[in-house]
Motif scaffolding. Structure first.
Motif, PDB file in Angstrom:
ATOM      1  N   MET A   1       0.678  -1.345   0.204  1.00  0.00           N
ATOM      2  CA  MET A   1       0.082   0.107  -0.039  1.00  0.00           C
ATOM      3  C   MET A   1       0.794   1.221   0.003  1.00  0.00           C
ATOM      4  SD  MET A   1      -3.210   0.890   2.511  1.00  0.00           S
ATOM      5  CE  MET A   1      -4.487   2.026   2.159  1.00  0.00           C
ATOM      6  N   LYS A   2       0.447   2.322  -0.721  1.00  0.00           N
ATOM      7  CA  LYS A   2       1.240   3.623  -0.744  1.00  0.00           C
ATOM      8  C   LYS A   2       0.904   4.334   0.368  1.00  0.00           C
ATOM      9  CE  LYS A   2       1.494   3.526  -5.755  1.00  0.00           C
ATOM     10  NZ  LYS A   2       1.128   4.320  -7.139  1.00  0.00           N
ATOM     11  N   TYR A   3       1.730   5.121   0.884  1.00  0.00           N
ATOM     12  CA  TYR A   3       1.522   5.900   1.917  1.00  0.00           C
ATOM     13  C   TYR A   3       2.418   7.430   1.822  1.00  0.00           C
ATOM     14  CZ  TYR A   3      -0.372   2.578   5.172  1.00  0.00           C
ATOM     15  OH  TYR A   3      -1.235   1.563   5.586  1.00  0.00           O
ATOM     16  N   LEU A   4       1.719   8.480   1.891  1.00  0.00           N
ATOM     17  CA  LEU A   4       2.389   9.789   1.797  1.00  0.00           C
ATOM     18  C   LEU A   4       2.912  10.322   3.390  1.00  0.00           C
ATOM     19  CD1 LEU A   4       3.303  11.947  -0.035  1.00  0.00           C
ATOM     20  CD2 LEU A   4       1.311  13.109   0.445  1.00  0.00           C
ATOM     21  N   CYS A   5       4.087  10.495   3.415  1.00  0.00           N
ATOM     22  CA  CYS A   5       4.645  11.002   4.761  1.00  0.00           C
ATOM     23  C   CYS A   5       4.903  12.574   4.482  1.00  0.00           C
ATOM     24  CB  CYS A   5       6.019  10.093   5.198  1.00  0.00           C
ATOM     25  SG  CYS A   5       5.724   8.539   5.266  1.00  0.00           S
ATOM     26  N   LEU A   6       3.796  13.416   5.081  1.00  0.00           N
ATOM     27  CA  LEU A   6       4.322  14.882   4.979  1.00  0.00           C
ATOM     28  C   LEU A   6       4.904  15.426   5.982  1.00  0.00           C
ATOM     29  CD1 LEU A   6       0.373  15.287   3.772  1.00  0.00           C
ATOM     30  CD2 LEU A   6       2.506  15.750   2.636  1.00  0.00           C
ATOM     31  N   ILE A   7       6.007  16.010   5.743  1.00  0.00           N
ATOM     32  CA  ILE A   7       6.875  16.504   6.925  1.00  0.00           C
ATOM     33  C   ILE A   7       6.590  17.976   7.131  1.00  0.00           C
ATOM     34  CG2 ILE A   7       9.143  16.930   7.457  1.00  0.00           C
ATOM     35  CD1 ILE A   7      10.053  14.799   5.222  1.00  0.00           C
ATOM     36  N   TYR A   8       6.123  18.139   8.195  1.00  0.00           N
ATOM     37  CA  TYR A   8       5.885  19.582   8.865  1.00  0.00           C
ATOM     38  C   TYR A   8       6.690  20.039   9.840  1.00  0.00           C
ATOM     39  CZ  TYR A   8       1.232  19.096   6.449  1.00  0.00           C
ATOM     40  OH  TYR A   8       0.193  18.907   5.561  1.00  0.00           O
ATOM     41  N   GLU A  25      22.629  14.197   6.262  1.00  0.00           N
ATOM     42  CA  GLU A  25      21.611  13.086   7.170  1.00  0.00           C
ATOM     43  C   GLU A  25      20.397  12.802   6.480  1.00  0.00           C
ATOM     44  OE1 GLU A  25      19.673  12.360  11.462  1.00  0.00           O
ATOM     45  OE2 GLU A  25      20.651  14.344  11.032  1.00  0.00           O
ATOM     46  N   CYS A  26      19.651  13.823   5.830  1.00  0.00           N
ATOM     47  CA  CYS A  26      18.401  13.732   5.197  1.00  0.00           C
ATOM     48  C   CYS A  26      18.698  12.766   3.965  1.00  0.00           C
ATOM     49  CB  CYS A  26      17.888  14.815   5.023  1.00  0.00           C
ATOM     50  SG  CYS A  26      17.192  15.902   6.454  1.00  0.00           S
ATOM     51  N   PHE A  27      19.734  13.045   3.163  1.00  0.00           N
ATOM     52  CA  PHE A  27      19.880  12.287   2.186  1.00  0.00           C
ATOM     53  C   PHE A  27      20.185  10.944   2.301  1.00  0.00           C
ATOM     54  CE2 PHE A  27      22.773  11.087  -1.541  1.00  0.00           C
ATOM     55  CZ  PHE A  27      22.110  11.326  -2.663  1.00  0.00           C
ATOM     56  N   ALA A  76       7.275  20.969   4.701  1.00  0.00           N
ATOM     57  CA  ALA A  76       8.755  20.966   4.395  1.00  0.00           C
ATOM     58  C   ALA A  76       9.250  20.087   3.388  1.00  0.00           C
ATOM     59  CB  ALA A  76       9.391  20.852   5.527  1.00  0.00           C
ATOM     60  N   GLY A  77       8.352  19.094   3.143  1.00  0.00           N
ATOM     61  CA  GLY A  77       8.901  17.899   2.252  1.00  0.00           C
ATOM     62  C   GLY A  77       8.003  16.755   2.441  1.00  0.00           C
ATOM     63  N   PHE A  78       8.304  15.518   1.446  1.00  0.00           N
ATOM     64  CA  PHE A  78       7.395  14.553   1.603  1.00  0.00           C
ATOM     65  C   PHE A  78       8.380  13.135   1.100  1.00  0.00           C
ATOM     66  CE2 PHE A  78       7.246  15.690  -2.712  1.00  0.00           C
ATOM     67  CZ  PHE A  78       7.383  14.569  -3.468  1.00  0.00           C
ATOM     68  N   GLY A  95      11.514   7.556  11.413  1.00  0.00           N
ATOM     69  CA  GLY A  95      13.001   7.787  11.174  1.00  0.00           C
ATOM     70  C   GLY A  95      13.486   8.562  10.211  1.00  0.00           C
ATOM     71  N   ILE A  96      12.578   9.465   9.734  1.00  0.00           N
ATOM     72  CA  ILE A  96      12.686  10.567   9.077  1.00  0.00           C
ATOM     73  C   ILE A  96      13.465  11.868   9.939  1.00  0.00           C
ATOM     74  CG2 ILE A  96      11.769  12.781   7.912  1.00  0.00           C
ATOM     75  CD1 ILE A  96       9.550  10.641   6.874  1.00  0.00           C
ATOM     76  N   PRO A  97      14.822  12.019   9.550  1.00  0.00           N
ATOM     77  CA  PRO A  97      15.402  12.927  10.544  1.00  0.00           C
ATOM     78  C   PRO A  97      14.630  14.352  10.972  1.00  0.00           C
ATOM     79  CG  PRO A  97      16.818  12.201   8.976  1.00  0.00           C
ATOM     80  CD  PRO A  97      15.494  11.747   8.470  1.00  0.00           C
ATOM     81  N   ALA A  98      13.910  14.959  10.233  1.00  0.00           N
ATOM     82  CA  ALA A  98      13.142  16.103  10.537  1.00  0.00           C
ATOM     83  C   ALA A  98      12.130  16.063  11.561  1.00  0.00           C
ATOM     84  CB  ALA A  98      12.496  16.884   9.210  1.00  0.00           C
ATOM     85  N   ALA A  99      11.836  14.692  11.686  1.00  0.00           N
ATOM     86  CA  ALA A  99      10.758  14.353  13.020  1.00  0.00           C
ATOM     87  C   ALA A  99      11.056  14.827  14.133  1.00  0.00           C
ATOM     88  CB  ALA A  99      10.541  12.742  12.738  1.00  0.00           C
ATOM     89  N   ARG A 100      12.516  15.114  14.384  1.00  0.00           N
ATOM     90  CA  ARG A 100      13.131  15.530  15.503  1.00  0.00           C
ATOM     91  C   ARG A 100      12.550  16.972  16.011  1.00  0.00           C
ATOM     92  NH1 ARG A 100      17.889  13.081  13.608  1.00  0.00           N
ATOM     93  NH2 ARG A 100      18.830  15.228  13.320  1.00  0.00           N
TER      94      ARG A 100
END
Length: 114
Positions: A1-8, A25-27, A76-78, A95-100
């Protein structure tokens, strides 16, 4: 299943907090998701100041500079990922670094009923 992870995140904090992730780190995280076979797409976005909101009402196009709504956090990204279920998608999002320094909204992609 596809999921979109929206980074705010709050743009003022995203790049200035001690916990802020740096581009390498994000890369690296994106590469690890790519290597796992779950990555469909991922991109960071430019500042919200570059946004344009478009609306079509009664056949008339309306264009507004900036985002649709005033908020403390901006998109900020997805990551668009393939995951076996919501729990799997949540693990990727965590695990997305921006979640911190912000949040990641995880949303299933809806299949069109054609």
């Amino acid at each position: 299943m596809k999921y979109l992870c929206l980074i705010y995140s709050n743009e003022q904090v995203l790049h200035t907090s001690p916990d802020s992730p740096q581009d390498p780190e994000c890369f690296a995280y994106a590469q690890s998701i790519q290597a796992s076979g779950r990555m469909l797409a991922a991109e960071p976005l430019e500042s919200v100041t570059t946004a344009t909101t478009v609306r079509m009402r009664n056949g008339k196009l309306s264009i507004t500079d900036g985002p649709f709504a005033e908020t403390k956090e901006q998109l900020a990204g997805f990551y668009l990922i393939e995951a076996k279920d919501l729990n799997d998608a949540i693990q990727v999002a965590g695990g997305i670094p921006a979640a911190r320094v912000g949040s990641v909204e995880v949303r299933p992609v809806r299949e069109l009923n054609l």
